[in-house]
Write a protein that holds these residues in place. Structure first.
Motif, mmCIF file in Angstrom:
data_model
loop_
_atom_site.group_PDB
_atom_site.id
_atom_site.type_symbol
_atom_site.label_atom_id
_atom_site.label_comp_id
_atom_site.label_asym_id
_atom_site.label_seq_id
_atom_site.Cartn_x
_atom_site.Cartn_y
_atom_site.Cartn_z
ATOM 1 N N TYR A 163 0.826 -1.201 0.000
ATOM 2 C CA TYR A 163 0.000 0.000 0.000
ATOM 3 C C TYR A 163 0.864 1.257 0.000
ATOM 4 C CZ TYR A 163 -3.927 -3.051 1.018
ATOM 5 O OH TYR A 163 -4.877 -4.038 0.938
ATOM 6 N N GLY A 164 0.378 2.280 -0.679
ATOM 7 C CA GLY A 164 1.047 3.572 -0.712
ATOM 8 C C GLY A 164 0.640 4.324 -1.958
ATOM 9 N N ARG A 165 0.674 5.659 -1.882
ATOM 10 C CA ARG A 165 0.324 6.455 -3.053
ATOM 11 C C ARG A 165 1.379 6.238 -4.137
ATOM 12 N NH1 ARG A 165 -3.690 7.085 -4.152
ATOM 13 N NH2 ARG A 165 -4.676 8.967 -3.350
ATOM 14 N N GLY A 166 0.920 5.848 -5.318
ATOM 15 C CA GLY A 166 1.813 5.559 -6.424
ATOM 16 C C GLY A 166 2.320 4.136 -6.454
ATOM 17 N N ALA A 167 1.942 3.310 -5.465
ATOM 18 C CA ALA A 167 2.415 1.930 -5.436
ATOM 19 C C ALA A 167 2.064 1.210 -6.722
ATOM 20 C CB ALA A 167 1.819 1.195 -4.235
ATOM 21 N N ALA A 168 0.895 1.513 -7.266
ATOM 22 C CA ALA A 168 0.484 0.922 -8.538
ATOM 23 C C ALA A 168 0.496 1.954 -9.652
ATOM 24 C CB ALA A 168 -0.908 0.302 -8.395
ATOM 25 N N ASP A 169 -0.019 3.134 -9.378
ATOM 26 C CA ASP A 169 -0.235 4.176 -10.394
ATOM 27 C C ASP A 169 0.713 5.346 -10.146
ATOM 28 O OD1 ASP A 169 -1.326 5.745 -12.388
ATOM 29 O OD2 ASP A 169 -3.061 6.367 -11.198
ATOM 30 N N ASP A 170 1.920 5.354 -10.730
ATOM 31 C CA ASP A 170 2.357 4.407 -11.735
ATOM 32 C C ASP A 170 3.814 4.051 -11.462
ATOM 33 O OD1 ASP A 170 2.280 2.875 -14.114
ATOM 34 O OD2 ASP A 170 2.977 4.549 -15.292
ATOM 35 N N LYS A 171 4.209 4.098 -10.189
ATOM 36 C CA LYS A 171 5.612 3.823 -9.902
ATOM 37 C C LYS A 171 5.951 2.351 -10.080
ATOM 38 C CE LYS A 171 6.273 8.061 -7.356
ATOM 39 N NZ LYS A 171 6.510 8.779 -6.092
ATOM 40 N N ALA A 172 4.955 1.482 -9.941
ATOM 41 C CA ALA A 172 5.194 0.087 -10.280
ATOM 42 C C ALA A 172 5.406 -0.081 -11.779
ATOM 43 C CB ALA A 172 4.021 -0.776 -9.811
ATOM 44 N N GLY A 173 4.815 0.803 -12.581
ATOM 45 C CA GLY A 173 5.081 0.773 -14.018
ATOM 46 C C GLY A 173 6.532 1.086 -14.331
ATOM 47 N N ILE A 174 7.103 2.043 -13.610
ATOM 48 C CA ILE A 174 8.534 2.366 -13.779
ATOM 49 C C ILE A 174 9.385 1.154 -13.426
ATOM 50 C CG2 ILE A 174 10.406 3.850 -12.980
ATOM 51 C CD1 ILE A 174 8.247 5.963 -12.317
ATOM 52 N N ILE A 209 2.881 1.198 -23.083
ATOM 53 C CA ILE A 209 2.416 2.182 -22.111
ATOM 54 C C ILE A 209 1.940 1.440 -20.865
ATOM 55 C CG2 ILE A 209 0.663 3.939 -21.624
ATOM 56 C CD1 ILE A 209 0.833 4.742 -24.569
ATOM 57 N N ALA A 210 2.703 1.541 -19.796
ATOM 58 C CA ALA A 210 2.392 0.816 -18.562
ATOM 59 C C ALA A 210 1.608 1.728 -17.627
ATOM 60 C CB ALA A 210 3.675 0.325 -17.893
ATOM 61 N N ASP A 211 0.321 1.919 -17.912
ATOM 62 C CA ASP A 211 -0.490 2.808 -17.076
ATOM 63 C C ASP A 211 -1.944 2.359 -17.029
ATOM 64 O OD1 ASP A 211 -0.929 4.973 -15.380
ATOM 65 O OD2 ASP A 211 -1.382 6.345 -17.011
ATOM 66 N N SER A 212 -2.169 1.081 -17.227
ATOM 67 C CA SER A 212 -3.529 0.557 -17.183
ATOM 68 C C SER A 212 -3.559 -0.625 -16.225
ATOM 69 C CB SER A 212 -3.991 0.181 -18.600
ATOM 70 O OG SER A 212 -5.368 -0.163 -18.610
ATOM 71 N N GLY A 213 -4.338 -1.641 -16.528
ATOM 72 C CA GLY A 213 -4.446 -2.744 -15.588
ATOM 73 C C GLY A 213 -4.858 -4.035 -16.240
ATOM 74 N N ASN A 214 -5.150 -5.021 -15.417
ATOM 75 C CA ASN A 214 -5.567 -6.336 -15.867
ATOM 76 C C ASN A 214 -7.012 -6.599 -15.496
ATOM 77 O OD1 ASN A 214 -3.082 -7.410 -17.089
ATOM 78 N ND2 ASN A 214 -2.232 -7.104 -15.044
ATOM 79 N N TRP A 215 -7.577 -7.587 -16.138
ATOM 80 C CA TRP A 215 -9.008 -7.830 -15.984
ATOM 81 C C TRP A 215 -9.359 -8.294 -14.583
ATOM 82 C CZ3 TRP A 215 -13.437 -6.418 -17.386
ATOM 83 C CH2 TRP A 215 -14.576 -7.201 -17.222
ATOM 84 N N ASP A 216 -8.495 -9.143 -14.004
ATOM 85 C CA ASP A 216 -8.736 -9.646 -12.660
ATOM 86 C C ASP A 216 -7.429 -10.237 -12.144
ATOM 87 O OD1 ASP A 216 -10.100 -10.262 -10.356
ATOM 88 O OD2 ASP A 216 -11.496 -11.690 -11.261
ATOM 89 N N ILE A 217 -7.389 -10.556 -10.866
ATOM 90 C CA ILE A 217 -6.232 -11.266 -10.341
ATOM 91 C C ILE A 217 -6.157 -12.613 -11.057
ATOM 92 C CG2 ILE A 217 -5.161 -12.281 -8.305
ATOM 93 C CD1 ILE A 217 -5.276 -9.222 -8.291
#
Length: 449
Positions: free
Chosen positions: A118-129, A180-188
């Motif tokens: 958890y954390g701001r940017g954990a997924a959007d989008d620092k995990a993309g980097i 472009i790594a800034d979206s997501g997946n359909w489900d786990i």
């Protein structure tokens, strides 16, 4: 040298502690681009990204548009002669964290609970980097393709200077494939490729019926107050079933994807007993039909309200436009509808807040074939879904327009419970590891094709 899926997965397992350390460091940087007081944090974030890429043998620099543009990072690492050139995009700025009381842990202190970080940017989008960084570390100096990195610093405030940056650095950013790594997946456990996104038109509308407030007993029943006038106008935006009633807006079909009712209710946060609005399939209503919401309303508060007729009231209309429409056409249709339906001769004023174009991507060809193969292998035989997104990422249209010859793949690390932009934003760690494997596999398969 061509690495197999298992060899890539083994390298990711070895690299993961270091990648997590770097992700944690990025999360701790409060790179909120919407907050002028934290402009220094945005600069620090860009510098950190530059250092991470340079440490892997890239040539990197921080660029900006003019004196006040947000910092972006452009980096390069060459591949074999004749290999495809791949541009990897992510953004290092984040949304405001808003009220810390809504978070279960400090928003800028990465905290692992259960299956999530958890954390701001954990997924959007620092995990993309970090996803892009992982590919560099997997291959080292044996890259299968040439890599260019573009890590933006103002995506969360509308990418205002992105067109100028793309124009100024067009030759440096030109590529055969853009990821472009800034979206997501359909489900786990179920990967996705995003192939359509709705656009956005936001409009402030004000109605005025009086030059000043007057006594409701003296004039009520003859003079319309602004609140009831505005409410009546806003009610014309939908029919009785909840479909958008603005003429001239585009709508289209959506992919044949099932969205189970129980999952829909859980993910949307719908109150018990609430009924869905509109007609058509669930994914059509979410991805390929227009939607109108009222996201703000200015009128006197109930507490302390005087017994007078309100002279003016204002609302913010947020309209999502379907792929195939344009922001200009949709805005014109909305303003024409409002002018035609404002009741009782009230004075109508409209102010455009912002717009963003819808996107529809041709998800065919060798690059998409490579992506589907890579994702299926990374998710142990589960093929990716071609997914639409109801929200807007207007900058994707800028890439498509600037580099029409490139194949654009929209991927990401998010899942339905990521809560991007909200409190308790979280990254599903097992899914993140699959994403890391998938991107390295993708680069291998692009080289083979």
């Amino acid at each position: 040298m061509t690495l197999t899926r298992d060899e890539i997965a083994a390298r990711i397992t070895t690299l993961l502690p270091g990648l997590r350390h770097d992700l944690d460091d990025l999360i701790r940087i409060e790179s909120v681009s919407a907050d002028p007081a934290r402009a220094g944090e945005v600069e620090r974030s860009a510098q950190k990204v530059k250092e991470l890429l340079e440490a892997e043998g890239c040539t990197a620099e921080i660029v900006r548009d003019g004196e006040h543009g947000a910092p972006a990072v452009i980096a390069h690492k060459p591949g074999p002669e004749g290999a495809p050139q791949v541009l990897l995009y992510a953004h290092h700025d984040v949304q405001p964290e808003n009220d810390h009381a809504d978070w279960d842990s400090a928003p800028f202190e990465p905290t692992e609970r259960g299956e999530r970080l958890y954390g701001r940017g954990a997924a959007d989008d620092k995990a993309g980097i970090i996803t892009h960084l992982a590919a560099l570390r997997v291959f080292g100096d044996d890259l299968p393709v040439g890599l260019t990195f573009f890590i933006e610093g103002e995506e969360e405030v509308g990418s205002e200077t992105l067109p100028a940056l793309l124009a100024a650095h067009r030759d440096r950013l030109r590529a055969d494939v853009i990821v472009i790594a800034d979206s997501g997946n359909w489900d786990i456990g179920v990967p996705a490729l995003t192939t359509s996104l709705r656009g956005l038109v936001r409009l402030d509308v004000e109605v005025r019926t009086l030059s000043h407030a007057v006594h409701s007993g003296m004039w009520g029943g003859l003079v319309p107050d602004a609140v009831m006038t505005l409410a009546r106008l806003l009610a014309t935006l939908h029919d009785d079933a909840g479909n958008v009633a603005v003429a001239g807006l585009h709508a289209g079909p959506a992919a044949d994807v099932e969205y189970p009712e129980e999952r829909l209710r859980a993910e949307s946060g719908a109150a018990p007993g609430i009924e869905w609005i509109g007609s058509g399939s669930t994914v059509e209503r979410l991805w390929t039909k227009p939607a109108i919401s009222i996201t703000g309303f200015d009128a006197p508060k109930v507490e302390g309200a005087s017994n007078t007729l309100v002279p003016a009231a204002r609302a913010r209309i947020s309209m999502r436009i379907a792929p195939g429409d344009t922001a200009a056409s949709a805005l014109a249709a909305l303003e024409e509808h409002l002018r035609a339906h404002v009741p009782w001769g009230a004075t109508l004023t409209t102010t455009v807040v912002d717009t963003g174009e819808a996107t529809s991507i041709d998800a065919t060809g060798p690059a998409y074939d490579a992506a589907r193969e890579a994702f299926t292998e990374a998710w142990d035989g589960v093929a990716p879904v071609d997914m639409g997104v109801g929200g807007s990422i207007p900058f994707i249209a800028e890439f498509l327009e600037t580099f029409p010859e490139a194949s654009v793949l929209v991927t990401g690390v998010e899942d339905p419970d990521t809560r991007a932009h909200g409190a308790n934003e979280g990254l599903h760690l097992a899914e993140f590891e699959r994403v890391l494997v998938a991107e390295s596999l993708l680069l291998t398969k692009l080289a083979q094709r």
